[in-house]
Scaffold this motif. Structure first.
Motif, PDB file in Angstrom:
ATOM      1  N   ILE A   2       3.661   0.028   2.414  1.00 30.47           N
ATOM      2  CA  ILE A   2       2.959   0.324   1.163  1.00 30.47           C
ATOM      3  C   ILE A   2       1.761   1.220   1.462  1.00 30.47           C
ATOM      4  N   GLY A   3       1.635   2.283   0.690  1.00 32.58           N
ATOM      5  CA  GLY A   3       0.545   3.230   0.889  1.00 32.58           C
ATOM      6  C   GLY A   3       0.947   4.454   1.686  1.00 32.58           C
ATOM      7  N   ASN A   4       2.118   4.440   2.312  1.00 31.21           N
ATOM      8  CA  ASN A   4       2.595   5.613   3.047  1.00 31.21           C
ATOM      9  C   ASN A   4       3.121   6.658   2.081  1.00 31.21           C
ATOM     10  N   ARG A   5       3.074   7.903   2.521  1.00 29.62           N
ATOM     11  CA  ARG A   5       3.668   8.992   1.752  1.00 29.62           C
ATOM     12  C   ARG A   5       4.982   9.389   2.393  1.00 29.62           C
ATOM     13  N   LEU A  49       4.565   8.337  -3.074  1.00 28.75           N
ATOM     14  CA  LEU A  49       3.741   7.272  -2.520  1.00 28.75           C
ATOM     15  C   LEU A  49       4.534   5.976  -2.608  1.00 28.75           C
ATOM     16  N   VAL A  51       4.887   2.247  -3.174  1.00 28.46           N
ATOM     17  CA  VAL A  51       4.089   1.220  -3.855  1.00 28.46           C
ATOM     18  C   VAL A  51       4.655  -0.184  -3.659  1.00 28.46           C
ATOM     19  N   ASP A  52       5.886  -0.290  -3.143  1.00 31.42           N
ATOM     20  CA  ASP A  52       6.465  -1.589  -2.823  1.00 31.42           C
ATOM     21  C   ASP A  52       7.517  -1.391  -1.744  1.00 31.42           C
ATOM     22  N   VAL A  61       8.881   3.855  -5.162  1.00 31.59           N
ATOM     23  CA  VAL A  61       7.939   4.964  -5.023  1.00 31.59           C
ATOM     24  C   VAL A  61       7.521   5.524  -6.374  1.00 31.59           C
ATOM     25  N   TRP A  64       3.580  11.517  -5.801  1.00 28.60           N
ATOM     26  CA  TRP A  64       2.285  11.673  -5.166  1.00 28.60           C
ATOM     27  C   TRP A  64       1.475  12.679  -5.989  1.00 28.60           C
ATOM     28  N   SER A  66      -1.619  14.844  -5.735  1.00 32.51           N
ATOM     29  CA  SER A  66      -2.673  15.369  -4.880  1.00 32.51           C
ATOM     30  C   SER A  66      -3.845  15.845  -5.730  1.00 32.51           C
TER      31      SER A  66
END
Length: 68
Positions: A2-5, A49, A51-52, A61, A64, A66
């Motif tokens: 979670i939090g990875n792109r 991104l 999210v789970d 996801v 993202w 930016s």
């Protein structure tokens, strides 16, 4: 996870199992991807991104956004 792109390599959308490539453990791995918002469609090439995460290889996801 979670939090990875990641980068979409297979279209993500309602009723579809998409694919994203995410940097993990010093490399890049493919994960099955589902939209966090059930009606969202995310095309290949877009960044997302996580999210789970549902082990072993499922991620939810959202696009993202930016700043810039």
């Amino acid at each position: 996870m979670i939090g990875n792109r990641g980068r979409v390599t297979g279209r993500i959308g309602p009723g579809l199992v998409g694919e994203v490539m995410i940097h993990v453990r010093g490399g890049v791995e493919a994960f099955y991807a589902y939209p966090a918002q059930p009606d969202a469609v995310i095309e290949p090439g877009n960044q997302v991104l996580v999210v789970d995460f549902q082990p072993p290889r499922n991620v939810y996801v959202e696009p993202w956004q930016s700043i810039g």
